[in-house]
Design an enzyme around this catalytic site. Structure first.
Site, PDB file in Angstrom:
ATOM      1  N   HIS A 151      -1.224   1.532   6.446  1.00  0.00           N
ATOM      2  CA  HIS A 151      -1.879   2.646   6.892  1.00  0.00           C
ATOM      3  C   HIS A 151      -0.517   3.273   7.484  1.00  0.00           C
ATOM      4  CE1 HIS A 151      -5.300   3.379   5.637  1.00  0.00           C
ATOM      5  NE2 HIS A 151      -5.551   2.461   5.497  1.00  0.00           N
TER       6      HIS A 151
ATOM      7  N   LYS B  38      -0.389   5.914   0.065  1.00  0.00           N
ATOM      8  CA  LYS B  38      -0.804   6.608   1.023  1.00  0.00           C
ATOM      9  C   LYS B  38       0.179   7.622   1.438  1.00  0.00           C
ATOM     10  CE  LYS B  38      -4.276   3.054   2.476  1.00  0.00           C
ATOM     11  NZ  LYS B  38      -4.702   2.829   1.246  1.00  0.00           N
TER      12      LYS B  38
ATOM     13  N   SER C 153      -7.014   0.144   9.877  1.00  0.00           N
ATOM     14  CA  SER C 153      -7.943   0.975   8.867  1.00  0.00           C
ATOM     15  C   SER C 153      -9.042   2.000   9.860  1.00  0.00           C
ATOM     16  CB  SER C 153      -8.266   0.332   7.107  1.00  0.00           C
ATOM     17  OG  SER C 153      -8.469  -0.118   7.604  1.00  0.00           O
TER      18      SER C 153
END
Ligand code: WAQ
Ligand code: MG
Length: 631
Positions: free
Chosen positions: A450, A480, A422
């Site tokens: 991610h 996300k 990240s």
């Protein structure tokens, strides 16, 4: 304590006539020599400048007055404007009618050694020496008088609390306001007998040296002398708790050590605040990689679900909190990830805690990449398993560790890695990782927080990118690219069944709220109906990195620019914000000390023009990035 034996000791250091550092204490005679040494060391070690003149003055304290410390309260504010507004309101409450003018007066004041003493009603200056002001001095905390304490650095908060307590006790004193002149110290306060000591967490922008103090006073002019005498001459010991004076056993404030810890954090430039993201700014830091969080269709689906099912589910999944949307979302996510089954969690953090703590326990060993996300680190610690940390991305070292561990008596070997790291944006080498895990019969976990919706031609993550098998356990998040919030775990039916029975963060959390589940479902609809949104993100990342001057492509949407120095990173981030680009400076403890960085995150919703302009602005502000800044 015998007051006869108490001495005031004051240190004042300057360089070329400019004030560098000062401190004062009231201590027994036998503490003086040690303290004098520490004060000299403090002056010499001051980060601002090495002094060329250090004055240490010692004199026997006169008659000692004992007073209580003011009660402390904190106002957490988002920015200096809010902080100053709080200060104005507090001053008014304390009885300063022209509080807004007073704050302007403080902000415009030239540097002074002391404080301005003003008429609380007219704001007329009453102090004789306008350049020096009035100084509050000859004071210390009661509790620490016996030993000399640690004098290695300024403790803004406790020194200010002593001063403010003495000032508030002065005859005719109405209120006080203070902003530190330390450029890194942005917490200030308003104090009075009735308000107590009100800390305000932000009174000025970081990096600005200007500060000052105003004492507001009301009374007959001929009684002003007594007030100034109290401030400048009376010797005062301040009790840390209520009932000072003659109270038999001084009580300690059980929360005082919290303030001290925060003070230290602030002094290191590591204090954190929840900033409200300004409307209209270009955010280059969001995890909303596909821009779906603010998509009208997603918002409408969330609203419809809230209307139908309400705000919350009122229970955990195993109790009464399961609604049809949960099952539907689990099936859709499983299909998207080509997995047998998915289990929803309330956040991604909970998903890691649930998975790792249920799969690994006291009889097991976990192996974790050193750069794994905090939720993985916390989960490993909480699991009670034997923890092995391997160097970032070094699967050969992981193999060696597994080789040794496999000869031990562990029940299970559990390996966990982020899919996209990240803070660095790099990818796990999944095929190699799976091969190592398989060789030692270890359970493989990959956190695709991610990479879901980002990596792979259709956003399915690492398996699609590498065209390889899936790990035993895939953790993901809805918060996300999927524009909602919540976490999930994908894998076999057996895994899902196991988690529902064993994962405590699943069992004991209220289930995902209807709006969040519906938003994620709609986001999946949008991605699956038109995968070009993933492609658009990829193109945007390329445009951005190319304009930054990078030679390498970023395989994720995270583009970290390594700056190194914490303060420099913060300064670049602030300058970017001033130009309308929000990009955070990521500092210790999120990344190692000295590895501070700007962490850009590109979104499919950015226009190419904006990305070019952001990258050009970043290059200009930082004076260009060296190739080293590219990880
Ligand atoms: N008496 C009167 N005024 C003073 C004194 C003094 N002994 N010392 C400093 N000042 C004035 C002077 O104008 C400075 O510019 C201004 O106050 C600020 O002084 O709860 O560090 O020493 O964490 O920079 C506030 C702590 C820290 C808030 C205050 O003040 C919190 C601080 P500084
Ligand atoms: Mg100062």
């Amino acid at each position: 304590m015998n007051d006869d034996a108490l001495y005031c000791i004051k240190m004042r250091a300057s360089r070329a006539g400019e004030h560098v550092s000062g401190a004062e204490r009231i201590v027994p005679a036998d503490a003086l020599s040690d303290l004098a040494r520490k004060l000299a060391a403090r002056a010499l070690g001051h980060p601002k400048a090495t002094p060329d003149f250090i004055n240490i003055k010692i004199f026997r304290a006169g008659e000692i007055s004992r007073i209580d410390a003011l009660d402390v309260r904190t106002h957490e504010v988002g920015n200096p404007a809010e902080g100053l507004a709080v200060a104005v309101a507090l001053l008014r409450e304390a009885g300063v009618p022209k509080a807004d003018k007073a704050v302007d007066m403080l902000l415009d004041a030239p540097p002074m050694r002391g404080a301005m003493l003003v008429d609380a009603d007219t704001l007329e200056r009453l102090d004789e020496d306008r350049e020096r002001g009035v100084r509050a001095t000859n004071m210390d905390f009661l509790g620490v008088a016996a030993d000399s304490g640690d004098m290695s650095g300024k403790n803004h908060f406790s020194e200010a609390l002593v001063l403010a307590s003495k000032v508030a006790a002065a005859p005719g004193m109405v209120a006080e306001i203070c902003i530190s002149d330390d450029p890194d110290y942005v917490t200030g306060y308003v104090a009075s007998r009735s308000l107590g000591y009100r800390r305000i967490t932000r009174m000025k922008e970081k990096g600005i040296a200007c500060g000052g103090r105003i004492f507001f006073w009301r009374g007959e002019r001929d009684s002003l002398r007594r007030t100034v005498e109290w401030l400048e001459e009376a010797c005062v010991l301040v009790g840390r708790a209520h009932g000072g004076g003659n109270a038999a056993a001084p009580r300690r404030d059980p929360m005082a050590s919290l303030a001290a810890e925060l003070e230290e954090t602030e002094a290191k430039g590591l204090y954190r605040r929840c900033e409200t993201t300004p409307d209209g700014a270009t955010v280059l830091a969001s995890n909303d990689y596909l821009g779906l969080a603010r998509d009208k269709r997603v918002a409408a689906a969330a609203a419809a679900a809230a209307r139908l099912y309400g705000g919350g589910t009122g229970g955990s999944r195993l109790a009464t909190g399961t609604i049809p949307l949960h099952g539907e979302l689990e099936r859709r996510l499983a299909a998207f990830k080509h997995a047998e089954a998915v289990t929803l969690f309330s956040t991604g953090y909970m998903a890691n805690i649930g998975v790792i703590c249920s799969l690994a326990g006291k009889q097991d060993a976990v192996f974790s990449d050193e750069l794994n996300h905090a939720s993985i680190i916390d989960a490993c610690r909480l699991s009670g398993a034997k923890i092995h940390i391997y160097p970032h991305g070094n699967l050969n070292v992981l193999g060696n560790m597994l080789e040794t561990a496999s000869k031990g008596a562990f029940r299970r070997l559990v390996i966990v890695s982020d899919g996209v790291f990240s803070m660095d944006g790099d990818l796990l080498d999944l095929p190699h990782y799976l091969a190592v895990c398989r060789k030692y019969g270890a359970i493989s976990i990959v956190d695709e927080a991610h990479s879901t919706g980002v990596v792979g031609a259709t956003g399915r993550g690492l398996t699609e990118h590498f065209r390889c098998d899936a790990p035993d356990v895939t953790v993901g998040t809805l918060s996300k690219a999927l524009g909602s919030m919540g976490g999930f775990v994908a894998g076999s039916h057996l895994l899902a069944e196991y988690l529902r029975n064993k994962a405590r963060s699943f069992i004991f959390s209220t289930s995902l709220c209807p709006a969040a589940a519906a938003a994620a479902l709609k986001a999946l609809d949008i991605i699956e109906s038109d995968f070009s949104i993933v492609d658009k993100l990829r193109k945007n990342v390329d445009i951005f990195t190319k304009t930054l001057g990078w030679t390498k492509k970023s395989e994720s949407a995270i583009v970290p620019v390594i700056v190194g120095d914490e303060r420099k990173a913060s300064a670049i981030s602030a300058a970017m914000a001033a130009e309308g680009f929000i990009v955070p400076a990521i500092r210790y403890p999120t990344v190692p000390l000295g590895a501070a960085r700007l962490r850009f995150a590109v979104s499919a919703a950015h226009s190419p023009d904006v990305l070019v302009s952001a990258a050009e602005t970043a290059r200009r502000i930082s004076g260009g990035f060296s190739p080293l800044s590219q990880p």
